[in-house]
Design a protein around this motif. Structure first.
Motif, short mmCIF file in Angstrom:
data_model
loop_
_atom_site.label_atom_id
_atom_site.label_comp_id
_atom_site.label_asym_id
_atom_site.label_seq_id
_atom_site.Cartn_x
_atom_site.Cartn_y
_atom_site.Cartn_z
N MET A 1 0.83 -1.12 -0.10
CA MET A 1 0.13 0.20 -0.07
C MET A 1 0.83 1.19 -0.01
N ASP A 2 0.69 1.91 -1.31
CA ASP A 2 1.74 3.29 -1.07
C ASP A 2 0.64 4.19 -0.10
N ILE A 3 1.23 5.16 0.46
CA ILE A 3 0.50 6.04 1.49
C ILE A 3 0.07 7.29 0.72
N HIS A 4 0.82 7.70 0.27
CA HIS A 4 0.57 9.27 -0.72
C HIS A 4 0.05 9.26 -1.91
N MET A 5 -1.39 9.20 -1.98
CA MET A 5 -2.02 9.06 -3.41
C MET A 5 -3.12 10.02 -3.58
N PRO A 6 -3.42 10.44 -4.67
CA PRO A 6 -4.59 11.31 -4.81
C PRO A 6 -5.90 10.48 -4.45
N GLY A 7 -6.90 11.57 -4.02
CA GLY A 7 -8.08 10.83 -3.56
C GLY A 7 -8.05 10.56 -2.24
N ILE A 8 -8.46 9.38 -1.84
CA ILE A 8 -8.22 8.76 -0.26
C ILE A 8 -6.79 8.38 -0.48
N SER A 9 -6.25 8.51 0.89
CA SER A 9 -5.02 8.11 0.93
C SER A 9 -4.66 6.66 1.33
N GLY A 10 -3.49 6.33 1.29
CA GLY A 10 -3.34 4.87 1.76
C GLY A 10 -3.77 4.35 3.05
N GLU A 11 -3.65 5.55 4.03
CA GLU A 11 -4.23 5.15 5.38
C GLU A 11 -5.62 5.04 5.35
N GLU A 12 -6.44 5.98 4.70
CA GLU A 12 -7.82 5.95 4.70
C GLU A 12 -8.23 4.45 4.22
N ALA A 13 -7.49 4.12 2.81
CA ALA A 13 -7.71 2.94 2.08
C ALA A 13 -7.58 1.68 3.22
N THR A 14 -6.53 1.79 3.97
CA THR A 14 -6.25 0.60 5.06
C THR A 14 -7.28 0.44 6.06
N ILE A 15 -7.90 1.79 6.45
CA ILE A 15 -8.98 1.65 7.58
C ILE A 15 -10.10 1.12 6.87
N LEU A 16 -10.50 1.50 5.76
CA LEU A 16 -11.34 0.93 4.94
C LEU A 16 -11.67 -0.82 4.91
N ILE A 17 -10.30 -1.04 4.21
CA ILE A 17 -10.21 -2.51 3.98
C ILE A 17 -10.44 -3.27 5.41
N ARG A 18 -9.79 -2.72 6.38
CA ARG A 18 -9.78 -3.43 7.75
C ARG A 18 -11.26 -3.89 8.26
N LYS A 19 -12.20 -2.83 7.77
CA LYS A 19 -13.59 -3.24 8.16
C LYS A 19 -14.21 -4.29 7.66
N PHE A 20 -13.78 -4.94 6.48
CA PHE A 20 -14.22 -6.39 6.09
C PHE A 20 -13.15 -7.39 5.71
N ASN A 21 -11.83 -6.94 6.23
CA ASN A 21 -10.90 -7.95 6.06
C ASN A 21 -9.86 -7.60 7.13
N LYS A 22 -9.92 -8.46 8.30
CA LYS A 22 -9.00 -8.08 9.39
C LYS A 22 -7.51 -8.68 9.08
N LYS A 23 -7.56 -9.73 8.31
CA LYS A 23 -6.40 -10.75 8.49
C LYS A 23 -5.30 -10.50 7.29
N ILE A 24 -5.67 -9.95 6.12
CA ILE A 24 -4.78 -10.02 5.09
C ILE A 24 -3.57 -8.98 5.48
N PRO A 25 -2.23 -9.34 5.18
CA PRO A 25 -1.20 -8.59 5.38
C PRO A 25 -1.21 -7.34 4.59
N ILE A 26 -1.14 -6.32 5.36
CA ILE A 26 -0.87 -5.06 4.46
C ILE A 26 0.52 -4.20 4.77
N ILE A 27 1.22 -3.92 3.92
CA ILE A 27 2.79 -3.44 3.98
C ILE A 27 2.67 -1.94 3.47
N ALA A 28 2.76 -1.07 4.20
CA ALA A 28 2.99 0.43 3.54
C ALA A 28 4.14 0.68 3.09
#
Length: 714
Positions: free
Chosen positions: A640-667
Motif C-alpha cells: 500500500m502506497d500512502i501518498h495518493m490522490p483521492g483517499i490516502s493509503g491510510e484511509e484505504a487501509t482503514i476501509l479494508i480493515r472493516k471487512f478484512n482483518k487478516k490480510i497482511p498490508i505493508i505500507a
C-alpha cells in the motif's frame, strides 16, 4: 492479610465506579455520573490510598469541566495539585496536565494547550488517556489549522481498541472528521462521516454527540442545497432537546452537582473547626487569640490602604505587559509559521525526490540481475552508487530537520552496549576495507551488561563518528573507546571516544566543523565528498541526551571526538547471546499480491520485482480502486502506497480493515517528515517499507508478513 484483601476489593470497586461514571457522562446521565464519583471518593478515602484520591479529584474536575462549572472544576484540580506536590505519581500528573490543556483550549491558547498535551503524553502509556490526548490534539489541529495532522489523528481514533470508551472516542472522532470536511469544503464527505457517527452515537445513547451530529448534518445539507434533509435534521434537534434537555433534568443535575460540591466544602470546614477546637487548650489562649486577631485586623487595614494606592500603578503596568505579550505572541506565531513552512517544504521535497529515486535504484537493481556485460555492469554500479549517495544526502537533511522541528526524542530501551558497538563496527567494515583502515574496539568490561537509553540514536551517533574517521583515514586505524566513568545506584556515566590517525583538522576550522555542510575546506569537500552534515547530526542528537561533543585534533596526525552520556542501568544480568539477523528463504512461487501505487514507473518496477520471485499481482492506481479490488478478490498481501490522490493509503487501509482483518498490508511508501509510523499501524498496516529500499529487505518483509500470518509462531 484480611485488611489487605479488603483494601484490594475497595480499590477494584473504586475503579468500577470510575468506569461507570465515564459511561454515564458519555450518555449525559450526569446525576448518575456524579453519584458514581461520590461513591468512588468515599471508597478511596477508606483505603487511604492517596493515588486513588488524586484520581477521584481529577475525575471530579473533568466532570465539572464537562458541566461548564469551571469554579468547581478548578477547586478539585487544586486539591489534586496539592496532593501531587507531595508525591510522585506520573499517571495522576498526566491527567492533571490534560485538564490544564483543556482549560487553555477553552481560552483559545492552542499552542500552549498542545504543549501541555505533549507533556502529559510523555508521562503515561495508559491507553485510555493517550487516546483522549490524541483526540484533544486533533481538535486543536482543527483550530490552528493543521488539517493533515487532524485527519491522521481522527482516522486512527475511529479504529481505536480502548477497553472502556472505544465507541465514545470513535464517535468524537466522527464529529471531528465531519467538522474537518466542512472546513475543507468537502460537504459530501462530511455527510458520510456525520451519518456514520450518528449511527454509532444512537447505538450507545451518546446524546450530546447525537445533538452535535444532527446540527452538523443541518449545516452540511444547507451547503449542498438539500433543504428538505436540512429541515428533517432540524426537527430531530428540537425533538432531542425536548426529550433530553428539559428544565427538570437540568435543575436536578445542577442541584446534585452543587450538593456534592457543598458537602465537600462542609467537610473541609468541619475539619478546620476540629483543628481550632484542638488548639483551644486554655482560657488564656483565647485572650491571646483575641489580641492577635485585633492586631491582624489592624495590619489588614494598613495593607488595604497600601493596595488601594498601588492599584493604579498595577493597572498601568498590566496594560504595558499585555501590549508586550501581544507583540511577543505575534513574533512567536511568525517564527512557528516559518518553521512549519520550512518543515513542510523539506517534507514535500523529500517525498518528491524519493519517488524518482525509487525508479533509479529499482531499475538499476533489475538491470544488474539480468547478467549485463562487464562494461554495462561498470556503468550500472556507478549509477547505483550515485543513487545511494543521493538517498544518504536526503536522509541527512531530513534527520536534521526532524531535530529542528522537535520531532525526535530519546526513547529508553534496555540494551547491551557491547552488542551495539559490535554491530556499528560490523556495518562499517566494508568502508574500512576500501580505505585499508582497521577498526579497533577498546571496551571497558566494567560497563553494566544491561543499560537503559536510546540505543538507536546512540548507534546513529557512533556510525556518523566512526564513518567520519574512516572517510579521512587511509591505511591507518580508527579506535572506538567505551569506558565506565562512574556508577551511582541505577545511573552510569559512560565515556565514548572515536579517534583516528587520518588527515586531522586545522585549528582555525575546529570551531565551525560542527556547522551544517562544513567539512573544513572546499578542497577537502571535493577530494573526500560527502554532505558535511554528519557531525552536525551528531551534535544535535547528543543535545537530546543533554550531552556535548568535544574535539582534539592536530593537522596531519589525526582527530579525536569524545563525549559523555548518562544512562540507566540494572543489577540483573542479560545473557550475552550473539545477536544475528536471521534471513529466511521463503518460497514465494504462486503468491498473488495487490500493488496500490499511483506512479506508473513505480508500478512497473514493483511488479517486475515480484515476478523475479515467481509472484503474480494486480495493480490499483488509487485508494478507491484498492478498496474495491480487495473486497472482490483474494490476495496474499497488499503493498500500500500512502501518498495518493483521492483517499490516502491510510484511509484505504482503514476501509479494508472493516471487512478484512487478516490480510497482511505493508505500507510501501516514500516516507516524509510528518509521517508517523504509529499512524500507519493505527490505520491497520502490519509493516512499513520505505522507498527506495534494499531488495532483500523488500522480499524479507513480504515473506515474514505473509507466512507469519498464515502460520503463526507458537
Amino acid at each position: 492479610m484480611a485488611l489487605s484483601q479488603e483494601n484490594e476489593n475497595l480499590r477494584d470497586e473504586v475503579e468500577m465506579h470510575f468506569i461507570a461514571s465515564r459511561n454515564y457522562k458519555n450518555q449525559d446521565k450526569i446525576v448518575l455520573a456524579l453519584g458514581s464519583l461520590e461513591k468512588a471518593l468515599k471508597g478511596a478515602e477508606k483505603t487511604e490510598d492517596i493515588k486513588l484520591i488524586i484520581d477521584c479529584y481529577n475525575e471530579f474536575s473533568l466532570l465539572y469541566y464537562h458541566l461548564n462549572k469551571l469554579d468547581q472544576s478548578v477547586l478539585y484540580w487544586d486539591k489534586a495539585d496539592n496532593l501531587l506536590n507531595e508525591m510522585q505519581y506520573p499517571y495522576g500528573q498526566a491527567v492533571h496536565k490534560f485538564i490544564d490543556a483543556l482549560y487553555l483550549y477553552e481560552q483559545q491558547k492552542y499552542y500552549q494547550a498542545n504543549y501541555e498535551l505533549d507533556k502529559a503524553d510523555q508521562m503515561t502509556n495508559v491507553r485510555n488517556l493517550t487516546l483522549h490526548i490524541l483526540l484533544a490534539k486533533a481538535f486543536i489541529y482543527l483550530e490552528l489549522p493543521k488539517y493533515e495532522e487532524a485527519l491522521k489523528n481522527f482516522n486512527s481514533l475511529i479504529v481505536n481498541s480502548d477497553d472502556i470508551e472505544k465507541d465514545y472516542i470513535a464517535a468524537r472522532a466522527y464529529v471531528g472528521l465531519t467538522i474537518l470536511k466542512l472546513k475543507t469544503g468537502e460537504p459530501e464527505n462530511s455527510l458520510k462521516y456525520a451519518e456514520a457517527g450518528l449511527s454509532l452515537a444512537k447505538k450507545n445513547n451518546f446524546y450530546n454527540e447525537i445533538l452535535e451530529l444532527n446540527s452538523l448534518l443541518v449545516e452540511a445539507n444547507e451547503v449542498l442545497g438539500d433543504y428538505e434533509n436540512s429541515l428533517r435534521y432540524s426537527k430531530n434537534i428540537i425533538g432531542i432537546k425536548d426529550s433530553v434537555y428539559n428544565v427538570a433534568k437540568i435543575n436536578t443535575e445542577a442541584e446534585t452537582a452543587d450538593k456534592i460540591y457543598l458537602n465537600l466544602q462542609i467537610a473541609e470546614n468541619n475539619l478546620k473547626d476540629k483543628q481550632i477546637e484542638d488548639l483551644k487548650a486554655s482560657g488564656s489562649r483565647s485572650a491571646i487569640t483575641a489580641i492577635l486577631t485585633s492586631a491582624f485586623l489592624t495590619i489588614i487595614s494598613l495593607l488595604a490602604i497600601s493596595l488601594y494606592r498601588n492599584n493604579h500603578i498595577k493597572v498601568k503596568t498590566n496594560d504595558l505587559l499585555q501590549t508586550k505579550n501581544t507583540e511577543l505572541e505575534a513574533s512567536r506565531d511568525a517564527a512557528v509559521k516559518a518553521m512549519e513552512t520550512k518543515t513542510n517544504f523539506l517534507s514535500t521535497v523529500s517525498h518528491e525526490l524519493r519517488t524518482p529515486l525509487y525508479a533509479v535504484t529499482g531499475l538499476t537493481h533489475l538491470l544488474l540481475e539480468e547478467n549485463p556485460s562487464e562494461s554495462q555492469k561498470e556503468h550500472l554500479k556507478a549509477l547505483k552508487f550515485s543513487g545511494d549517495y543521493l538517498l544518504s544526502f536526503i536522509n541527512d537533511i531530513l534527520q536534521l530537520n526532524k531535530i529542528d522541528a522537535d520531532k525526535l526524542e530519546p526513547v529508553n530501551t534496555e540494551f547491551n552496549l557491547k552488542k551495539v558497538l559490535t554491530e556499528v563496527i560490523s556495518s562499517l567494515q566494508q568502508s574500512a576495507k576500501e580505505n585499508k583502515t582497521k577498526i579497533v574496539l577498546e571496551y571497558d568490561e566494567n560497563i553494566p551488561k544491561n543499560l537503559l537509553s536510546d540505543s538507536m540514536k546512540l548507534s546513529q551517533i557512533l556510525i556518523n563518528l566512526v564513518g567520519n574517521g574512516l572517510k579521512f583515514t587511509k591505511g591507518g586505524e580508527v579506535t572506538v573507546i567505551a569506558k565506565l566513568l562512574n556508577r551511582i545506584e541505577d545511573t552510569a556515566t559512560l565515556y565514548f571516544e572515536i579517534k583516528d590517525n587520518g588527515i586531522g583538522i586545522d585549528k582555525d576550522q575546529v570551531t565551525n566543523i560542527f556547522e551544517s555542510f562544513e567539512q573544513g575546506s572546499i578542497q577537502i569537500n571535493r577530494e573526500y565528498g560527502g554532505t558535511g552534515l554528519g557531525l552536525t547530526i551528531v551534535k544535535s542528537l547528543l543535545g537530546l541526551f543533554n550531552s556535548k561533543i568535544h574535539l582534539r585534533s592536530e593537522l596531519g596526525k589525526g582527530s579525536s571526538f569524545y563525549f559523555e552520556i548518562e544512562m540507566g542501568c540494572k543489577n540483573t544480568v542479560i545473557d550475552d547471546i550473539p545477536f544475528e539477523i536471521y534471513q529466511e528463504d521463503f518460497e514465494f512461487t504462486g503468491l498473488h499480491l495487490l500493488i496500490v501505487e499511483d506512479n506508473k514507473i513505480n508500478q512497473v518496477i514493483t511488479k517486475k520485482m515480484l515476478l523475479k520471485k515467481d509472484m503474480t499481482c494486480d495493480i490499483a492506481s488509487n485508494g478507491t480502486d484498492a478498496v474495491e479490488m480487495a473486497y472482490q478478490n483474494r490476495y496474499d498481501c497488499i503493498l500500500m502506497d500512502i501518498h495518493m490522490p483521492g483517499i490516502s493509503g491510510e484511509e484505504a487501509t482503514i476501509l479494508i480493515r472493516k471487512f478484512n482483518k487478516k490480510i497482511p498490508i505493508i505500507a510501501l511508501t516514500a516516507i516524509s517528515l510528518d509521517d508517523s509510523l504509529e499512524s500507519f499501524y493505527a490505520a491497520g498496516c502490519n509493516d512499513v517499507v520505505t522507498k527506495p529500499f534494499k531488495p532483500e529487505v523488500f522480499y524479507q518483509k513480504i515473506g515474514e508478513n505473509i507466512f507469519t500470518t498464515k502460520h503463526p509462531l507458537t
